[in-house]
Structure formats: structure tokens, C-alpha cells
Design an enzyme around this catalytic site. Structure first.
Site, PDB file in Angstrom:
ATOM      1  N   SER A  28       0.790  -1.169   0.086  1.00 37.61           N
ATOM      2  CA  SER A  28      -0.222   0.138  -0.248  1.00 37.61           C
ATOM      3  C   SER A  28       0.773   1.113   0.003  1.00 37.61           C
ATOM      4  CB  SER A  28      -0.914  -0.188   1.271  1.00 37.61           C
ATOM      5  OG  SER A  28       0.049   0.040   2.355  1.00 37.61           O
ATOM      6  N   GLY A  29       1.829   1.369  -0.864  1.00 39.90           N
ATOM      7  CA  GLY A  29       2.653   2.545  -0.939  1.00 39.90           C
ATOM      8  C   GLY A  29       2.146   3.189  -2.412  1.00 39.90           C
ATOM      9  N   ALA A  69       2.510   2.917  -5.457  1.00 48.69           N
ATOM     10  CA  ALA A  69       2.131   1.959  -6.620  1.00 48.69           C
ATOM     11  C   ALA A  69       0.826   1.209  -6.164  1.00 48.69           C
ATOM     12  CB  ALA A  69       3.228   0.929  -7.054  1.00 48.69           C
ATOM     13  N   SER A 126       7.304   4.930   0.184  1.00 42.77           N
ATOM     14  CA  SER A 126       6.753   6.013  -0.462  1.00 42.77           C
ATOM     15  C   SER A 126       6.299   7.225   0.565  1.00 42.77           C
ATOM     16  CB  SER A 126       5.209   5.703  -1.072  1.00 42.77           C
ATOM     17  OG  SER A 126       5.459   4.636  -2.110  1.00 42.77           O
ATOM     18  N   ALA A 147       9.274   9.706   1.168  1.00 48.38           N
ATOM     19  CA  ALA A 147       9.671  10.445   0.112  1.00 48.38           C
ATOM     20  C   ALA A 147       9.560  12.020   0.362  1.00 48.38           C
ATOM     21  CB  ALA A 147       8.879  10.102  -1.274  1.00 48.38           C
ATOM     22  N   GLY A 165      12.012  14.625  -1.565  1.00 52.97           N
ATOM     23  CA  GLY A 165      12.224  15.599  -2.591  1.00 52.97           C
ATOM     24  C   GLY A 165      11.080  15.996  -3.530  1.00 52.97           C
ATOM     25  N   GLY A 166      10.645  14.902  -4.278  1.00 58.93           N
ATOM     26  CA  GLY A 166       9.391  15.103  -5.163  1.00 58.93           C
ATOM     27  C   GLY A 166       9.363  14.065  -6.138  1.00 58.93           C
ATOM     28  N   GLU A 177      17.087  18.842  -8.792  1.00 59.44           N
ATOM     29  CA  GLU A 177      17.662  17.757  -8.065  1.00 59.44           C
ATOM     30  C   GLU A 177      19.028  17.574  -9.033  1.00 59.44           C
ATOM     31  OE1 GLU A 177      15.141  15.825  -4.607  1.00 59.44           O
ATOM     32  OE2 GLU A 177      14.699  15.048  -6.876  1.00 59.44           O
ATOM     33  N   HIS A 206      22.247   6.322  -1.085  1.00 63.65           N
ATOM     34  CA  HIS A 206      22.287   7.821  -1.352  1.00 63.65           C
ATOM     35  C   HIS A 206      23.114   8.422  -0.356  1.00 63.65           C
ATOM     36  CE1 HIS A 206      20.291  11.772  -0.817  1.00 63.65           C
ATOM     37  NE2 HIS A 206      19.230  11.309  -1.494  1.00 63.65           N
ATOM     38  N   ARG A 209      24.024  10.713  -8.742  1.00 64.28           N
ATOM     39  CA  ARG A 209      23.833  10.093  -7.125  1.00 64.28           C
ATOM     40  C   ARG A 209      25.079   9.135  -6.756  1.00 64.28           C
ATOM     41  NH1 ARG A 209      18.087   9.052  -5.100  1.00 64.28           N
ATOM     42  NH2 ARG A 209      17.691  11.214  -4.798  1.00 64.28           N
ATOM     43  N   HIS A 226      19.535   3.028  -0.622  1.00 65.90           N
ATOM     44  CA  HIS A 226      18.326   3.699  -0.592  1.00 65.90           C
ATOM     45  C   HIS A 226      17.439   3.074  -1.600  1.00 65.90           C
ATOM     46  CE1 HIS A 226      16.135   7.705  -0.676  1.00 65.90           C
ATOM     47  NE2 HIS A 226      16.184   7.695  -1.770  1.00 65.90           N
ATOM     48  N   ARG A 245      19.417   5.202 -10.722  1.00 73.29           N
ATOM     49  CA  ARG A 245      18.378   6.140 -10.693  1.00 73.29           C
ATOM     50  C   ARG A 245      18.387   7.634 -10.627  1.00 73.29           C
ATOM     51  NH1 ARG A 245      14.077   7.576  -6.338  1.00 73.29           N
ATOM     52  NH2 ARG A 245      15.895   7.566  -5.042  1.00 73.29           N
ATOM     53  N   SER A 271      11.467   7.561  -9.355  1.00 77.27           N
ATOM     54  CA  SER A 271      10.955   6.477  -9.006  1.00 77.27           C
ATOM     55  C   SER A 271       9.439   6.471  -8.669  1.00 77.27           C
ATOM     56  CB  SER A 271      11.780   6.052  -7.567  1.00 77.27           C
ATOM     57  OG  SER A 271      12.106   7.193  -6.869  1.00 77.27           O
TER      58      SER A 271
HETATM   59  C1  LIG Z   1      13.491   8.152   2.575  1.00 79.60           C
HETATM   60  C2  LIG Z   1      13.124   8.096   1.169  1.00 79.60           C
HETATM   61  C3  LIG Z   1      12.877   9.256   0.266  1.00 79.60           C
HETATM   62  C4  LIG Z   1      12.663   9.155  -0.898  1.00 79.60           C
HETATM   63  N1  LIG Z   1      12.417  10.340  -1.659  1.00 79.60           N
HETATM   64  C5  LIG Z   1      11.851   9.915  -2.977  1.00 79.60           C
HETATM   65  C6  LIG Z   1      11.709  11.352  -3.601  1.00 79.60           C
HETATM   66  O1  LIG Z   1      11.628  12.361  -3.238  1.00 79.60           O
HETATM   67  N2  LIG Z   1      11.212  10.978  -5.027  1.00 79.60           N
HETATM   68  C7  LIG Z   1      11.196   9.746  -5.582  1.00 79.60           C
HETATM   69  O2  LIG Z   1      10.804   9.653  -6.653  1.00 79.60           O
HETATM   70  N3  LIG Z   1      11.376   8.718  -4.806  1.00 79.60           N
HETATM   71  C8  LIG Z   1      12.016   8.800  -3.532  1.00 79.60           C
HETATM   72  N4  LIG Z   1      12.201   7.658  -2.761  1.00 79.60           N
HETATM   73  C9  LIG Z   1      12.103   6.319  -3.212  1.00 79.60           C
HETATM   74  C10 LIG Z   1      10.534   6.411  -3.601  1.00 79.60           C
HETATM   75  O3  LIG Z   1       9.829   6.666  -2.131  1.00 79.60           O
HETATM   76  C11 LIG Z   1       9.840   4.629  -3.471  1.00 79.60           C
HETATM   77  O4  LIG Z   1      10.720   4.180  -4.631  1.00 79.60           O
HETATM   78  C12 LIG Z   1       8.666   4.607  -4.052  1.00 79.60           C
HETATM   79  O5  LIG Z   1       7.849   5.235  -2.875  1.00 79.60           O
HETATM   80  C13 LIG Z   1       8.305   2.884  -3.752  1.00 79.60           C
HETATM   81  O6  LIG Z   1       7.025   2.905  -3.894  1.00 79.60           O
HETATM   82  P1  LIG Z   1       6.150   1.511  -3.964  1.00 79.60           P
HETATM   83  O7  LIG Z   1       4.696   1.691  -3.980  1.00 79.60           O
HETATM   84  O8  LIG Z   1       6.867   0.734  -5.065  1.00 79.60           O
HETATM   85  O9  LIG Z   1       6.706   0.812  -2.600  1.00 79.60           O
HETATM   86  P2  LIG Z   1       6.584   1.095  -1.009  1.00 79.60           P
HETATM   87  O10 LIG Z   1       5.991   2.700  -1.254  1.00 79.60           O
HETATM   88  O11 LIG Z   1       7.837   0.775  -0.323  1.00 79.60           O
HETATM   89  O12 LIG Z   1       5.397   0.349  -0.496  1.00 79.60           O
HETATM   90  C14 LIG Z   1       5.530  -0.878  -0.396  1.00 79.60           C
HETATM   91  C15 LIG Z   1       4.265  -1.628   0.299  1.00 79.60           C
HETATM   92  O13 LIG Z   1       4.380  -3.155   0.341  1.00 79.60           O
HETATM   93  C16 LIG Z   1       4.180  -3.488   1.499  1.00 79.60           C
HETATM   94  N5  LIG Z   1       4.544  -4.836   1.457  1.00 79.60           N
HETATM   95  C17 LIG Z   1       5.875  -5.368   1.251  1.00 79.60           C
HETATM   96  N6  LIG Z   1       6.029  -6.660   1.461  1.00 79.60           N
HETATM   97  C18 LIG Z   1       4.766  -7.095   1.702  1.00 79.60           C
HETATM   98  C19 LIG Z   1       4.327  -8.223   1.862  1.00 79.60           C
HETATM   99  N7  LIG Z   1       4.874  -9.466   1.684  1.00 79.60           N
HETATM  100  N8  LIG Z   1       2.936  -8.542   1.946  1.00 79.60           N
HETATM  101  C20 LIG Z   1       2.198  -7.439   2.182  1.00 79.60           C
HETATM  102  N9  LIG Z   1       2.632  -6.266   1.925  1.00 79.60           N
HETATM  103  C21 LIG Z   1       3.950  -6.090   1.575  1.00 79.60           C
HETATM  104  C22 LIG Z   1       4.840  -2.538   2.413  1.00 79.60           C
HETATM  105  O14 LIG Z   1       3.877  -2.756   3.766  1.00 79.60           O
HETATM  106  C23 LIG Z   1       4.402  -1.360   1.861  1.00 79.60           C
HETATM  107  O15 LIG Z   1       3.073  -0.872   2.187  1.00 79.60           O
HETATM  108  C24 LIG Z   1      12.521   7.769  -1.430  1.00 79.60           C
HETATM  109  C25 LIG Z   1      12.776   6.609  -0.689  1.00 79.60           C
HETATM  110  C26 LIG Z   1      12.954   6.686   0.590  1.00 79.60           C
HETATM  111  C27 LIG Z   1      13.056   5.623   1.421  1.00 79.60           C
END
Ligand SMILES: Cc1cc2nc3c(=O)[nH]c(=O)nc-3n(C[C@H](O)[C@H](O)[C@H](O)COP(=O)(O)OP(=O)(O)OC[C@H]3O[C@@H](n4cnc5c(N)ncnc54)[C@H](O)[C@@H]3O)c2cc1C
Length: 539
Positions: free
Chosen positions: A13-14, A16, A47, A50, A52-53, A120, A238, A286, A347, A382, A387
Site C-alpha cells: 500500500s505504497g 504503486a 513512499s 519520500a 524531494g518530489g 535535483e 544515497h 548520485r 536507498h 536511478r 521512482s
Molecule cells: C526516505 C526516502 C525518500 C525518498 N524520496 C524520494 C523522492 O523524493 N522522490 C522519488 O521519486 N522517490 C523517492 N524515494 C523512493 C520512493 O519513495 C520509492 O521508490 C517508492 O515510493 C516505492 O513505492 P512502492 O509503492 O513501489 O513501494 P513502497 O512505497 O515501499 O510500498 C511497499 C508496500 O508493500 C508492503 N509490503 C511489502 N512486502 C509485503 C508483503 N510480503 N505482503 C504485504 N505487504 C507487503 C509494504 O508494507 C508497503 O506498504 C524515497 C525513498 C525513501 C526511503
């Protein structure tokens, strides 16, 4: 074991996971409903941290163009980004950002009402949109989570972890097995569309900006189900995580946007050093800034370098970076006057489950989007803020693809297949493991031997150790709790990273080998797949 059926099951629930749920619900009729399984609370993810943006190549931004964004992404990707994928994502970013706005995401605007863009590292113009200054992830996630929670087509189950995929002999995914941490029960969930949105794997490293849940679960599940896994050697470190003491392991990020606004890197004496490493100095890609800081730390035997943000106008600093200012203040650092101690931390996972822009993997019925997927956008390194864009752009495309795909009613899978893969037949894990210690030992090993600068010797030490640990922590036993499942997954992901790193005999992007400085001309993705005898093979 209990079982249930849903038209589509989303794991995670990020950005995506939430966005694909909303898009599916609004675009399709799904008679058996949509299920979101998430292993913590709704929205807890990489997510939501995050800062920066998010990149938006908007038609209204006359300084920017698809060509310029594609060129920046390919340059950062060090020859491994897929140009077709990059162009596609760049071209649809205007539609996707406008759709996010219509979902309630409130990007920061100037007093005249126009969107604010920031800069950035390695971007050639201002094209990054943000929310609440430096709280972009929180802003996006809270808007999407509010809509998802109010949607009657979507069922949300928190504290529920996907632990195995159900794949038949025809290599079709028919659903998954889920472990509920609160009830301590397993359940089979049948579906025609299993969507992994499980994020990255930063937690396999000792120092990381990622929260506890980033254990690479989706990559483990897909790999063990026979999917192709791509480019795992490329882990982005990072350059600037807050380094308060060696004991602080999950490190708070100091966004690249701070350097974008004018902050400079220095050593303890205040000497700037980036000019030595790249003509774009603090705004170099980076991987280059990370290695520069790492090198300066080694040369001076220091645990960190410093980021001097006092060069930025005080009022602007407060307005643009309220989260960072407050976090540093809590730790006794006034960033308008005191340099911030920074050091690199794991990161972002550039590799992952090989997937198309629509999330299609090498297994029918199994889709992967967001950080767990590897579409080829990021290549070997990246580009900042690409992302979050990839998460939402691929969800947008997957929803479109599925709305034409005529999803079948979910069907049960043959008992014989369940018997071979399901947790029915597995004996209980009877050893009383101290999982915290096991996880920490693995994280230390990955940091020391498979970190920012790698050598063949170190990589082989790591490979042998991890193979032994995998044998000891036998996968063919039922795990007792979430932590055991996570450790099991971390072991798989660590071995995938190590094997891919051994295979890539060159330094490229984030993969830096002290023993192979050269870039090979014939640059290829590294694809790994599990063979019939369960060994890792290149394909
Ligand atoms: C501190 C930080 C700052 C960042 N800043 C930026 C930024 O400014 N701009 C940018 O583009 N990117 C940034 N990124 C990267 C970006 O945030 C991530 O790449 C992106 O948000 C990933 O989204 P996602 O939905 O793929 O995964 P996530 O947001 O990580 O979500 C994954 C989800 O899956 C769930 N999950 C995992 N495994 C399981 C399982 N087995 N069963 C059930 N649920 C599960 C987790 O609990 C979570 O809810 C940053 C990352 C970090 C850590």
C-alpha cells in the site's frame, strides 16, 4: 486452510499499490472485488517517507521537454536504461500528474497559483513537483489512502503478508498465500491478477534510509515462483543520510533537493571537495556523489562528512524543508547555521522483478509495479525523483492493460500443486531463532562485503556465508511469524544481489568494483532465474 477469491489482489500500500487500486476500481467492473494486502498499516511504506518530489515533464513547463528528461535519465543510468521505456514514461507523465491532482494530491504552488518546480542532482532543469515542501510522499499517500479507504470496491487487510505465490505447471499465477500477523493464520487467496507492489529491499543493508518493511518480499516471492529477476547488483546508496551516530541504522534522509537549492558538501574543517570529483559538483549523479563522500570518509578516517545548508536563504530553507529542519532541530542541529553530518546509506533497489511498463512479468497473471519491478527505466543508477513517477506511471498503464484483458473469474488451483508449494505440507520451524540478531548479522555482512565499493574476494565471502545461512534457515519449513518470513526473504534477495554483483565484471553506475574499473562496451541487463534444481542461473 481458509480461502477466498478476488478479481484482483494488490500486495502493498505504497504509491504503486494505492494508485493501481484506485485506477482499477474506477476503470473496470470487477465482480469479485479488489483486495489490498499490506503487511503493516495502510500507507506505511517507502513512499510515505519520500521527500524531494516527483518528476513531471509537464506541457506547461516551457523550460522542459521529454527529450531533455530522457537524456538526463539515460545519462544517470550509465548506459543501461531502456530508452523506449524512459521515453514512454516521460511522455505520459503529464497525464499521470494531472490525474494525481484530480485524486486530491496538492502539489506546492507559488502565490500566483502556478506549480512550483525544484531541481535535483543530474536534472538539467527544474521539473520536480513537491508537496508540503519536503513531504511529497506523505502528501501523495494521504490523498490516495483517503480515496482507497472510501472506495466500496476495495477491501483492505492490514498486518497481512503475502508469503507464497500459487503458480501452476503452465506458469500461470493463480493467487497467493497470505499470513495474518494478528490471527497467526494462513489463508489462500485466488485471483486472476496478482499485483506485487511490495517496494524495495534497503533493509538488507546495515545503514539504510528505508523503513523496516523494505525487505524485498516481492522479489523473493517472484523469484521462488520462477520469474526472471533483473539487475539486482544495482543498489543505490544515497549520499546524504543524517549520520548522528554509528548506532543509528535506519537513517533519516537529507533530500537531494537541499543540494539542488545550493547546499555544499564539506569535510569537518569546512573544506569543500566536490569540484575534485565532477564538474557538476554537488549536483553530479548520485553514485558519483556517494563515492566522493565515501572516499573522503576513508581518506580522513571519519564517520561522516557535512552538508552546509546555511548558504540557502533562511526563509527559503524553512519554507522548502520543514520536515528536514524539524528532524535536525530535534537532534540539536539548526540547519540554517550548523553543518549537517551526513554519510551514505542504502536507498533504492534499481533491479527487481523484470516487468514491462504495464507491469507484466515472465509469469502470466503476475504483475509487478513500483520499486519491486525492474522496467529498465533506472538502468545502473536511478535519476532522482524518477521512482515515484515510475510507480504511478506503471500503475496507470497496468490499469489500462487489465481493463482490456478480460479477467477470468478466479479459479482454484489443483490440490497437487498446492501440496508441492503450499504451507500445508511444511513442517513447523522448531528452532528458536533470535531473528533480530540474524537480520543484523546479514545486514552487517551486506554493508561490509557488498557495499559501495566491491571486490571479487569480498563478494565470494558474502556468497559463501549467505549460502550457509540459507541452508541453516531452511525454506522448506513453515515460518512462525512475520520476522521469520522477512529474514527468509532478505536471505534470497541478498544472494541475488551478490550473485549479480559477482557476474558483473565491470564498474557501472551504482555497481562499483575496485577490481574492474572499466565499462564493458557490450552492456547488458543481468537476468537471473531459478533453475529446476533450484540453483540460481543467468538467462
Ligand atoms: C526516505 C526516502 C525518500 C525518498 N524520496 C524520494 C523522492 O523524493 N522522490 C522519488 O521519486 N522517490 C523517492 N524515494 C523512493 C520512493 O519513495 C520509492 O521508490 C517508492 O515510493 C516505492 O513505492 P512502492 O509503492 O513501489 O513501494 P513502497 O512505497 O515501499 O510500498 C511497499 C508496500 O508493500 C508492503 N509490503 C511489502 N512486502 C509485503 C508483503 N510480503 N505482503 C504485504 N505487504 C507487503 C509494504 O508494507 C508497503 O506498504 C524515497 C525513498 C525513501 C526511503
Amino acid at each position: 486452510m481458509k480461502h477466498s477469491e478476488y478479481s484482483a489482489v494488490i500486495v502493498g500500500s505504497g504509491a504503486a499499490g494505492l494508485y493501481i487500486a484506485l485506477k482499477l476500481s474506477s476503470q473496470m467492473s470487477l465482480p469479485d472485488g479488489i483486495l489490498i494486502l499490506t503487511k503493516s498499516t495502510l500507507g506505511e511504506s517507502n513512499s510515505c517517507y519520500a521527500q524531494g518530489g516527483i518528476v513531471g515533464v509537464l506541457k506547461q513547463n516551457i523550460e522542459d521537454s521529454v527529450e531533455s528528461h530522457v537524456a538526463d535519465t539515460l545519462r544517470a543510468g550509465a548506459g543501461l536504461s531502456d530508452e523506449r521505456v524512459t521515453r514512454y514514461i516521460s511522455e505520459i507523465s503529464d497525464d499521470v500528474i494531472n490525474d494525481l491532482i484530480s485524486c486530491g494530491v496538492q502539489f506546492d504552488k507559488s502565490s500566483s497559483g502556478s506549480l512550483n518546480y525544484t531541481l535535483e542532482a543530474a536534472h538539467s532543469c527544474r521539473r520536480i513537483l513537491h508537496v508540503g515542501g519536503d513531504a511529497t510522499g506523505k502528501g501523495i499517500i494521504s490523498a490516495l489512502a483517503e480515496k482507497v479507504s472510501a472506495d466500496p470496491n476495495i477491501t483492505i487487510v492490514e498486518n497481512a503478508m503475502a508469503v507464497e505465490l500459487l503458480v501452476n505447471n503452465e506458469k500461470e499465477c493463480k493467487g497467493l498465500i497470505c499470513y495474518n500477523e494478528l490471527t497467526n493464520e494462513h489463508e489462500i487467496i485466488y485471483t486472476s491478477a496478482t499485483i506485487l507492489a511490495t517496494g524495495g529491499a534497503g533493509q538488507v543493508y546495515k545503514y539504510t534510509t528505508n523503513p523496516d518493511g523494505a525487505t524485498g518480499d516481492g522479489i523473493d516471492l517472484a523469484y521462488n515462483a520462477g520469474a526472471i529477476i533483473q539487475d539486482m547488483e544495482f543498489i543505490q546508496f544515497h549520499p546524504t543520510a543524517l549520520a548522528l551516530s554509528p548506532k543509528s541504522k535506519n537513517r533519516f534522509l537529507i533530500s537531494e533537493a537541499v543540494r539542488g537549492e545550493g547546499a555544499r558538501l564539506t569535510d569537518a574543517s569546512g573544506r569543500e571537495f566536490m569540484a575534485k570529483y565532477h564538474d557538476r559538483r554537488e549536483l553530479a549523479p548520485r553514485d558519483i556523489v556517494t563515492r566522493a563522500i565515501y572516499n573522503e570518509m576513508q581518506l580522513s578516517h571519519s564517520a561522516n562528512m557535512f552538508l552546509n545548508a546555511s548558504l540557502i536563504d533562511k526563509a527559503r530553507l524553512k519554507l522548502r524543508f520543514p520536515t528536514i529542519s524539524n528532524k535536525c532541530k530535534e537532534n540539536g542541529i539548526d540547519i540554517s547555521s550548523t553543518p549537517i553530518p551526513v554519510a551514505p546509506a542504502a536507498h533504492y533497489t534499481m533491479g527487481g522483478i523484470k516487468a514491462s511498463v504495464e507491469g507484466k512479468t515472465s509469469i502470466a497473471g503476475l504483475y509487478a509495479i513500483g520499486e519491486t519491478a525492474s522496467t529498465g527505466l533506472h538502468g545502473a543508477n536511478r535519476l532522482a525523483s524518477n521512482s515515484l513517477l515510475e510507480c504511478v506511471a506503471c500503475a496507470y498503464e497496468l490499469a489500462d492493460y487489465l481493463s482490456f484483458a478480460n479477467l477470468e473469474t478466479p479459479k482454484k488451483i489443483d490440490q497437487s500443486i498446492l501440496d508441492t508449494i503450499s504451507l500445508y505440507s511444511l513442517p513447523i520451524n522448531e528452532i528458536d531463532y533470535n531473528i533480530d540478531v540474524l537480520k543484523q548479522n546479514l545486514k552487517n555482512l551486506m554493508w561490509d562485503k557488498v557495499g559501495i565499493i566491491r571486490t571479487e574476494e569480498d563478494l565470494f565471502v558474502a556468497q559463501n556465508t549467505i549460502k550457509k545461512l540459507i541452508k541453516e534457515f531452511n525454506r522448506n519449513r513453515k515460518c512462525l511469524n512475520k520476522e521469520e518470513y522477512e529474514y527468509r526473504n532478505m536471505l534470497t534477495v541478498s544472494l541475488l544481489i551478490v550473485n549479480a554483483a559477482i557476474n558483473r565484471k565491470e564498474s557501472r553506475g551504482a555497481h562499483s568494483r575496485a577490481d574492474y574499473k572499466v565499462l564493458l562496451e557490450n552492456c547488458q541487463h543481468s537476468n537471473l532465474v531459478k533453475s529446476k534444481n533450484k540453483e540460481l542461473v543467468l538467462c
